[in-house]
Design a protein around this motif. Structure first.
Motif, short mmCIF file in Angstrom:
data_model
loop_
_atom_site.label_atom_id
_atom_site.label_comp_id
_atom_site.label_asym_id
_atom_site.label_seq_id
_atom_site.Cartn_x
_atom_site.Cartn_y
_atom_site.Cartn_z
N GLU A 253 0.83 -1.21 0.00
CA GLU A 253 0.00 0.00 0.00
C GLU A 253 0.86 1.25 0.00
OE1 GLU A 253 -2.89 -0.23 3.05
OE2 GLU A 253 -3.79 -2.02 2.20
N VAL A 286 -4.41 11.66 -11.87
CA VAL A 286 -3.84 10.39 -12.32
C VAL A 286 -4.82 9.69 -13.25
CG1 VAL A 286 -3.09 8.11 -11.59
CG2 VAL A 286 -2.46 10.11 -10.27
N LYS B 213 -6.61 2.62 3.01
CA LYS B 213 -6.35 2.12 1.67
C LYS B 213 -6.90 0.73 1.37
CE LYS B 213 -2.76 2.04 -1.70
NZ LYS B 213 -1.38 2.32 -1.99
N SER B 214 -6.74 -0.18 2.30
CA SER B 214 -7.19 -1.54 2.00
C SER B 214 -8.65 -1.72 2.36
CB SER B 214 -6.33 -2.53 2.78
OG SER B 214 -6.40 -2.20 4.14
N ASP B 224 -5.37 6.84 -2.34
CA ASP B 224 -4.81 6.87 -3.69
C ASP B 224 -5.88 7.23 -4.71
OD1 ASP B 224 -2.44 6.21 -2.74
OD2 ASP B 224 -2.33 4.21 -3.62
N HIS B 227 -6.74 10.73 -6.04
CA HIS B 227 -5.90 11.37 -7.06
C HIS B 227 -6.39 11.08 -8.48
CE1 HIS B 227 -3.11 12.83 -4.14
NE2 HIS B 227 -3.00 11.63 -3.62
N GLU B 228 -7.29 10.10 -8.61
CA GLU B 228 -7.86 9.80 -9.92
C GLU B 228 -9.09 10.67 -10.18
OE1 GLU B 228 -8.72 5.66 -9.61
OE2 GLU B 228 -6.63 5.16 -9.18
#
Lengths: 482, 439
Positions: A253, A286, B213-214, B224, B227-228
């Motif tokens: 991660e 992204v 995150k997980s 994460d 950011h997309e």
């Protein structure tokens, strides 16, 4: 921050690589690169799949996908278990027969030549056909050469889902599930030559919903086969159970987060030339998708099979394991990677350590990216550093691993690799757990660098014995006879 | 309150104070912006309507399909709006992770496309992922798609800049709250509200909440994934913190059990994240402050999500006559009969043969004259008592004789004198060469 991606290494593989002496002696004697395989481990991996079968009261075969590794030692060790083998070429079929698999335990898959079909039919292997044309051709060979009736399976593809539209990558293999009429016709016509065992699918995906859709489609096809007077008794769900490569999911991660940040320019690159592994920066956002193997997986191998069997069919509202059992079907699986978990490593000697003049450290190895196909398969994990002599003090170092080919692009991995300390020439890097697909899958010798020898390492009490791969047979020492 | 169109009901949601006895903050008044009161059930009604309304005229004539990358509330709102205007709706998603939402979308007439999962044998030269490819298809001019593009569409932000944000200020008597805490999904509501509040008072502190995150919290992106999101601008937030699914469920339980607010996990996460953040500030305060968080949607769609993570919340009453209550000794003592003896017994005494397998398998092949009652249904029947006379012998069959032995044991305990299980099941029957038929 030290962005380790430490591999999950256990059992004998860990012990062998932790041995201060053995890996160095082997690489000194046999050269770098060097492949190590541990045939003693495969039985354990087969048993773990079998445990899942027993839990669901299912019968059927666990067929090792030969293409994952061509080692003779691993194949012979598997021949000594109750596993079968899934061969995908004439050469692999010959190899399997020679390794001791009786034809009843051999499943012949893949694109097939007439020679391949003949040998499969002659010996009595199961032919897993990709098309109705292939079945007709096989029936022709059987009839013309007066061969015994051949057991066949039909690989299907292009399944449709209920409820949502589960999209899947198109496959170039298999009979379209929507056009089964022609299949029943061929099987009916060649009843004398072909003994229809059942249907198969093999999907290149880690996605459970797609596999569930395919399994659903296979069960419907079996039902249809009954209506056409056939009596199938097996469903083959292929492979793709996967391996979890990393010891610690948090490292995965952290690394993927940092990659995102690096792609956005928010931190220095953590890859060669800022490679994004599929991600790219479009105006601060992204885009793209991370195109690497999911190196840390919560559910992989036999556990993946377990979750597929306990998943509920949307059509029948009953778990797939129960449906297979209800239908009295044998379940065949064809794991490759998962059966070779913890079964091998690639050793490479450090040739040179130097700065590149731009602030990066290059570690050049006696071996290249064809010898350990990490990059080709998108598997990101650190090698273990096996120091020669007394290791220096721990001081994490980020380095780029370059290969022995005279090509700019020859990097073992485009990822910056962190090691617990800077390696010295003469040290070894061990790429652990690489037996499945990563070992010498992409090897070539266009530049005439040495190709790796493969060594089988076997436990003998508290000592290790080793031999060249082709010298290994599952008869260890002198068995007592009386 | 009379309206001509249900879409006119969107927005103007109430701002409700959370009882201090519940959140325990001494110096902060905490308010919930009740977005679950929107007509289609969530905060996304605002964005969906604002993104699509000006493109509706003539869309049906042009044969357009509304399309969005969504697996949740935006899809739901768009499906309803598309249906009202005679347009098909297509939802493209990596995975439908909430079964209730999936079923609801199907009920609303949506087409759901689930993108393929990641390849097991990777081809690194295949740089274009299915999502990007899909994106290009639906964004092309003249492709027949009305693509709302919620992650990149400024109209998503505008819905909150002009609606949600000013409503909060109005309800706080013309003052912006000191703290605004929001979960980040498309970043539309958090960005729009934050801009409106800051335009009124630049001193507002904005806290963005993302998922660990997980983890998976519906409606929230992880560290994460944000950011997309094209609308995501890190500078909007004074701080970004993570909430876990555990936090979200704890918050949800507080809201539904103690606050009369039937919030889903996104609202629960916002509440929990808000209280956790504010508690650190509360002790040092000398004057009163206000804080606002958003309750995004309702709890009912997430029952399976909750059941999966907190099965204990759904404790069920122990029922009479279940195979689960049998001991190993009970099962071991069950009466079984081998294939050969069973055949003789069937010929002589005509036991009722109950095949416990699925109808699908039964249809394919079964023992002649058997009847099919799937194990689960048979279990249901037995809760109420014996479904057949004690003078009628019974042969239970299942694939391998395991389930049938359990039910034979249960029938025996319920007082049936002659219920037997076929040892080895239908597989043993088949392997012994005994006849299986199709009707």
């Amino acid at each position: 921050m030290t962005l380790y991606l430490q591999p999950r290494v256990d059992g004998d593989l860990r012990l062998v690589l932790e041995d201060r002496d053995l890996p160095h002696r082997l690489a000194d004697g046999l050269g770098s690169p060097l492949n190590l395989v541990l045939p003693g481990r495969v039985g354990h991996n087969v048993r773990r799949f079998r445990d899942i079968y027993h839990r669901h009261h299912l019968s059927g075969g666990v067929y090792f996908a030969h293409k994952a590794n061509r080692s003779a030692a691993l194949l012979r060790a598997l021949a000594a278990t109750d596993a079968g083998v899934d061969v995908a070429s004439l050469g692999e079929l010959q190899h399997a027969l020679g390794a001791g698999f009786d034809p009843g335990r051999i499943m012949a898959t893949g694109p097939k030549s007439r020679e391949y079909l003949w040998l499969a039919a002659r010996t009595g292997a199961v032919v897993n056909a990709d098309s109705t044309t292939e079945l007709s051709e096989l029936a022709g060979i059987v009839a013309a050469h007066a061969l015994p009736r051949v057991r066949v399976m039909a690989r299907l593809s292009g399944f449709t889902s209920s409820g949502t539209n589960v999209m899947s990558r198109a496959s170039r293999f298999g009979v379209p599930a929507a056009e089964l009429g022609a299949l029943w016709e061929v099987l009916g016509k060649h009843r004398e030559q072909l003994d229809f065992l059942g249907v198969a699918y093999h999907l290149d995906t880690v996605g459970m919903p797609e596999k569930a859709t395919a399994l659903e489609g296979c069960l419907l096809a079996v039902e249809e086969a009954y209506r056409h007077g056939l009596s199938p008794r097996a469903v083959d769900i292929g492979g793709g159970f996967g391996v979890s490569y990393l010891a610690d999911g948090r490292q995965w991660e952290a690394w993927t987060s940092e990659l995102t940040a690096a792609v956005l320019g928010k931190r220095p690159p953590i890859t060669w030339n800022g490679h994004g592994y599929g991600l790219r920066n479009e105006g601060g956002t992204v885009r793209g998708a991370l195109s690497v193997y999911p190196a840390h997986r919560g559910v992989a191998g036999p556990d993946y099979l377990e979750s597929l069997l306990t998943a509920e069919s949307a059509v029948h509202r009953r778990p797939f394991g129960t449906l297979l059992l209800d239908g009295l079907h044998d379940l065949h699986v064809e794991p490759g990677r998962a059966l070779l978990d913890q079964c091998g490593a690639v050793l490479m000697r450090v040739e040179e350590v130097r700065g590149d003049g731009r602030g990066e450290t290059l570690v050049r190895l006696a071996g290249n990216s064809g010898d350990v196909a990490l990059e080709a398969h998108g598997v990101l994990m650190d090698p273990l550093l096996l120091s020669r002599g007394e290791p220096g003090p721990e001081e994490p170092a980020g380095v780029h691993l370059t290969g022995n080919l005279c090509l700019e692009a020859d990097l073992i991995t485009r990822r910056k690799v962190f090691l617990p300390r800077l390696p010295r020439p003469g040290d070894l890097l061990a790429f652990a757990n690489t037996a499945g697909y990563l070992m010498d899958f992409s090897v070539g010798n266009a530049l005439m660098q040495p190709t790796a020898r493969t060594v089988a390492v076997v436990r003998d009490g508290d000592r290790w014995r080793w031999c060249l791969d082709e010298q290994y047979w599952p008869v260890l020492g002198r068995e007592e006879t009386g | 309150m009379r309206f001509d169109h249900v879409t006119d009901v969107i927005g103007d949601t109430p701002l409700v104070r959370i009882d201090a006895a519940v959140h325990g903050l001494n110096n902060i008044d905490l308010y919930a912006k009740m977005e679950l009161f929107n007509p289609f059930g969530s905060v996304k009604d605002r964005a969906a309507w604002n993104m699509v309304r000006h493109r509706l005229p003539g869309a049906a004539d042009r044969g357009e399909t509304v399309v969005e990358l969504s697996s949740g509330n935006t899809a739901k709102a768009l499906a309803v709006i598309a249906g009202m205007h005679g347009l098909p709706f297509r939802s493209v998603t990596n995975r439908m992770r909430i079964p209730e939402v999936k079923d609801l979308l199907l009920l609303l007439g949506a087409q759901i496309d689930e993108l393929p999962g990641r390849s097991e044998c990777l081809d690194p030269s295949d740089a274009d992922d299915p999502l990007t490819r899909m994106y290009h298809t639906v964004s092309a001019d003249g492709a027949g798609y009305l693509h709302t593009d919620q992650y990149f569409n400024d109209l998503n932000i505008e819905a909150h800049l002009r609606g949600t944000g000013p409503e909060i200020i109005a309800d706080l008597d013309g003052r912006a709250p000191d703290y605004f805490i929001a979960c980040v999904g498309t970043a539309g509501s958090s960005t729009g509200v934050a801009r409106a509040l800051r335009a009124h008072d630049p001193a507002v502190t904005v806290v963005g909440l993302v998922a660990e995150k997980s983890d998976f919290v519906p409606g929230i992106r992880n560290l994460d994934e944000v950011h997309e999101v094209g609308l995501f601008d890190p500078d909007v937030y004074d701080t970004i913190e993570a909430v876990s699914s555990d936090d979200a469920i704890d918050g949800l339980l507080t809201l539904v059990r103690r606050c009369g607010t039937l919030a889903g996990p996104t609202g629960g996460g916002a509440y929990q994240g808000a209280v956790r953040y504010l508690r650190r500030i509360d002790a040092g305060l000398t004057e009163r402050r206000t804080a606002v968080f958003i309750v995004c949607d309702r709890v009912e769609s997430y029952l399976s999500y909750l059941r999966e993570r907190r099965p204990a919340l759904f404790r069920q009453q122990a029922r009479a006559n279940t195979v689960r209550s049998l001991t190993a000794e009970d099962v071991a003592a069950a009466r079984t009969v081998g294939v050969a003896d069973a055949r003789t017994w069937i010929d002589k005494e005509h036991p009722l043969i109950v095949d416990l397998r699925s109808p699908f398998a039964y249809r394919a092949q079964h023992i002649d004259r058997s009847i099919n009652i799937v194990d689960e249904q048979f279990g249901e029947m037995l809760h109420g008592g014996l479904p057949f006379s004690t003078r009628q012998p019974v042969l239970l069959v299942c694939p391998v004789g395991e389930k049938s032995a359990r039910y034979a044991a249960l029938l025996a305990r319920m007082g049936h004198p002659d219920a037997r299980s076929l040892a080895g099941g239908v597989i043993a029957w088949r392997d012994a060469g005994a006849e299986l038929v199709r009707d």
